[in-house]
Design a protein around this motif. Sequence first.
Motif, PDB file in Angstrom:
ATOM      1  N   SER A  62      63.333  45.298  49.746  1.00 21.17           N
ATOM      2  CA  SER A  62      64.620  44.946  49.585  1.00 21.17           C
ATOM      3  C   SER A  62      65.253  45.002  48.284  1.00 21.17           C
ATOM      4  CB  SER A  62      65.203  43.730  50.228  1.00 21.17           C
ATOM      5  OG  SER A  62      64.338  42.678  49.634  1.00 21.17           O
ATOM      6  N   THR A  63      65.012  45.853  47.557  1.00 19.77           N
ATOM      7  CA  THR A  63      65.334  46.467  45.970  1.00 19.77           C
ATOM      8  C   THR A  63      66.121  47.516  45.620  1.00 19.77           C
ATOM      9  OG1 THR A  63      63.182  47.140  45.533  1.00 19.77           O
ATOM     10  CG2 THR A  63      63.437  44.701  45.136  1.00 19.77           C
ATOM     11  N   MET A  64      66.993  47.467  44.628  1.00 15.23           N
ATOM     12  CA  MET A  64      67.826  48.793  44.666  1.00 15.23           C
ATOM     13  C   MET A  64      66.652  49.971  44.225  1.00 15.23           C
ATOM     14  SD  MET A  64      70.187  48.965  41.029  1.00 15.23           S
ATOM     15  CE  MET A  64      68.718  49.098  40.052  1.00 15.23           C
ATOM     16  N   PHE A  65      67.157  50.977  44.433  1.00 13.76           N
ATOM     17  CA  PHE A  65      66.293  52.178  44.197  1.00 13.76           C
ATOM     18  C   PHE A  65      66.992  53.278  43.442  1.00 13.76           C
ATOM     19  CE2 PHE A  65      68.419  52.990  48.360  1.00 13.76           C
ATOM     20  CZ  PHE A  65      68.818  54.253  48.239  1.00 13.76           C
ATOM     21  N   LEU A  66      66.235  54.052  42.880  1.00  5.28           N
ATOM     22  CA  LEU A  66      66.818  54.972  41.860  1.00  5.28           C
ATOM     23  C   LEU A  66      66.827  56.417  42.596  1.00  5.28           C
ATOM     24  CD1 LEU A  66      64.670  53.920  38.549  1.00  5.28           C
ATOM     25  CD2 LEU A  66      67.182  53.193  39.335  1.00  5.28           C
ATOM     26  N   CYS A  78      80.057  55.251  43.307  1.00  4.96           N
ATOM     27  CA  CYS A  78      78.485  55.089  43.139  1.00  4.96           C
ATOM     28  C   CYS A  78      78.352  54.638  41.624  1.00  4.96           C
ATOM     29  CB  CYS A  78      77.840  56.597  43.336  1.00  4.96           C
ATOM     30  SG  CYS A  78      77.986  56.960  45.063  1.00  4.96           S
ATOM     31  N   ALA A  79      77.248  54.244  41.393  1.00  4.01           N
ATOM     32  CA  ALA A  79      76.496  53.887  39.919  1.00  4.01           C
ATOM     33  C   ALA A  79      76.134  55.262  39.564  1.00  4.01           C
ATOM     34  CB  ALA A  79      75.854  52.708  39.845  1.00  4.01           C
ATOM     35  N   VAL A  80      76.426  55.555  38.285  1.00  2.00           N
ATOM     36  CA  VAL A  80      75.906  56.846  37.691  1.00  2.00           C
ATOM     37  C   VAL A  80      75.715  56.689  36.389  1.00  2.00           C
ATOM     38  CG1 VAL A  80      75.970  59.297  37.442  1.00  2.00           C
ATOM     39  CG2 VAL A  80      77.150  58.399  39.394  1.00  2.00           C
ATOM     40  N   ILE A  81      74.470  57.090  35.900  1.00  2.00           N
ATOM     41  CA  ILE A  81      73.787  56.739  34.696  1.00  2.00           C
ATOM     42  C   ILE A  81      73.918  58.268  33.964  1.00  2.00           C
ATOM     43  CG2 ILE A  81      72.162  56.131  33.095  1.00  2.00           C
ATOM     44  CD1 ILE A  81      71.600  53.607  34.874  1.00  2.00           C
ATOM     45  N   GLU A 126      64.560  56.307  22.978  1.00  2.00           N
ATOM     46  CA  GLU A 126      66.053  55.689  22.712  1.00  2.00           C
ATOM     47  C   GLU A 126      66.859  55.663  24.122  1.00  2.00           C
ATOM     48  OE1 GLU A 126      66.533  53.621  20.166  1.00  2.00           O
ATOM     49  OE2 GLU A 126      64.230  54.349  19.600  1.00  2.00           O
ATOM     50  N   ILE A 127      66.841  57.024  24.451  1.00  2.40           N
ATOM     51  CA  ILE A 127      67.475  57.279  25.697  1.00  2.40           C
ATOM     52  C   ILE A 127      67.014  56.308  26.804  1.00  2.40           C
ATOM     53  CG2 ILE A 127      68.124  59.132  27.316  1.00  2.40           C
ATOM     54  CD1 ILE A 127      67.948  61.043  25.360  1.00  2.40           C
ATOM     55  N   GLN A 128      65.762  56.273  26.985  1.00  2.00           N
ATOM     56  CA  GLN A 128      65.221  55.670  28.169  1.00  2.00           C
ATOM     57  C   GLN A 128      65.338  54.093  27.947  1.00  2.00           C
ATOM     58  OE1 GLN A 128      60.847  56.908  28.405  1.00  2.00           O
ATOM     59  NE2 GLN A 128      61.544  58.964  28.557  1.00  2.00           N
ATOM     60  N   LYS A 129      65.247  53.642  26.856  1.00  2.00           N
ATOM     61  CA  LYS A 129      65.905  52.087  26.380  1.00  2.00           C
ATOM     62  C   LYS A 129      67.208  51.879  27.239  1.00  2.00           C
ATOM     63  CE  LYS A 129      62.879  51.457  22.477  1.00  2.00           C
ATOM     64  NZ  LYS A 129      62.951  51.368  20.877  1.00  2.00           N
ATOM     65  N   GLU A 130      68.274  52.862  26.762  1.00  2.95           N
ATOM     66  CA  GLU A 130      69.375  52.614  27.087  1.00  2.95           C
ATOM     67  C   GLU A 130      69.607  52.508  28.784  1.00  2.95           C
ATOM     68  OE1 GLU A 130      73.240  51.373  27.239  1.00  2.95           O
ATOM     69  OE2 GLU A 130      71.891  51.344  25.449  1.00  2.95           O
ATOM     70  N   MET A 131      68.967  53.617  29.191  1.00  4.35           N
ATOM     71  CA  MET A 131      68.972  54.062  30.660  1.00  4.35           C
ATOM     72  C   MET A 131      68.531  52.612  31.368  1.00  4.35           C
ATOM     73  SD  MET A 131      67.952  57.870  30.850  1.00  4.35           S
ATOM     74  CE  MET A 131      68.246  57.975  32.763  1.00  4.35           C
ATOM     75  N   ILE A 176      72.254  56.091  40.507  1.00  2.00           N
ATOM     76  CA  ILE A 176      72.146  57.589  40.240  1.00  2.00           C
ATOM     77  C   ILE A 176      71.775  57.938  38.806  1.00  2.00           C
ATOM     78  CG2 ILE A 176      73.273  59.904  40.461  1.00  2.00           C
ATOM     79  CD1 ILE A 176      74.777  58.885  42.780  1.00  2.00           C
ATOM     80  N   LEU A 177      70.620  58.654  38.317  1.00  2.00           N
ATOM     81  CA  LEU A 177      70.140  58.896  37.321  1.00  2.00           C
ATOM     82  C   LEU A 177      70.614  60.462  36.739  1.00  2.00           C
ATOM     83  CD1 LEU A 177      66.992  56.872  36.645  1.00  2.00           C
ATOM     84  CD2 LEU A 177      69.225  56.219  36.246  1.00  2.00           C
ATOM     85  N   ASP A 178      71.658  60.824  36.262  1.00  2.00           N
ATOM     86  CA  ASP A 178      72.139  62.180  36.194  1.00  2.00           C
ATOM     87  C   ASP A 178      71.226  62.790  34.796  1.00  2.00           C
ATOM     88  OD1 ASP A 178      73.103  64.617  35.559  1.00  2.00           O
ATOM     89  OD2 ASP A 178      75.129  63.793  35.071  1.00  2.00           O
ATOM     90  N   ILE A 179      70.083  63.470  35.202  1.00  2.00           N
ATOM     91  CA  ILE A 179      69.093  63.935  33.942  1.00  2.00           C
ATOM     92  C   ILE A 179      69.281  65.381  34.228  1.00  2.00           C
ATOM     93  CG2 ILE A 179      66.842  63.817  33.298  1.00  2.00           C
ATOM     94  CD1 ILE A 179      66.810  60.793  34.541  1.00  2.00           C
ATOM     95  N   PRO A 180      69.655  66.264  33.321  1.00  2.00           N
ATOM     96  CA  PRO A 180      69.742  67.762  33.431  1.00  2.00           C
ATOM     97  C   PRO A 180      68.008  68.377  33.441  1.00  2.00           C
ATOM     98  CG  PRO A 180      71.220  66.828  31.652  1.00  2.00           C
ATOM     99  CD  PRO A 180      70.444  65.749  32.162  1.00  2.00           C
TER     100      PRO A 180
END
Length: 231
Positions: free
Chosen positions: A1-5, A28-31, A92-97, A113-117
């Motif tokens: 019952s936790t949030m998923f990515l 939706c939550a989009v990073i 640094e990107i991963q810390k902010e994400m 949602i993690l928008d990662i090219p």
Amino acid sequence: STMFLVGLSGGIASGKSTVVAVLRELGCAVIDADVIAREVVQPHLKAYQRIVRYFGTEILLENGEINREALGNIIFSHPEKRQLLNSITHPEIQKEMLKQILKYFVLGYRYVILDIPLLFENNRLTKFMKYTVLVYCDPPTQLSRLMKRNGLSQAEAEARVTSQLPLDEKRKLASHVIDNSGDRESTRRQVLRLHARLEDSLDFLWARLAVGTVVAGLGGLVYLLLRHFIS
């Protein structure tokens, strides 16, 4: 019952921005990893200083910011320099994400949602995703869109496409595929179906209720304290 990515990726000119726009419309939550990548290299930040130290001041614009096009031209033809740049920026990107993921968890989102090219090229990240989504379009359409969008010759466009893992290969790795070869309405219908499927669960209800109870409780406590001091 936790949030998923949910990891979202595509290829150059495959239409990922179109899909992200629909997801944002749905609330939706989009990073966006690209946005974060630009933010972490702003002047005076640690990543910025290291990049200038290794690549020189010739990659800077007049206002002191990094010229992304000039830097891109350097790393495009030198894989070892691309790896160096990634070793500077990725931590640094991963810390902010992670900060943003925690924010959405507290807010009670079902999924983020993690928008990662380059999600599938850098497969270390896929293990953290419950689902992966590829925005796909057929190779001729991809090439045509890129030439039109960037004003490139066919040879230039082909060079950029081949610098990435082919979409047909990524398609085999994704748990969900949105085919963006057709019109926008067709793509939108596919995004709506995906969103409904991801939201179609009550598993996260209790976590949402718990967060809501805590927030309401804190709000009530603050109200009572204010009344006490004012009176």
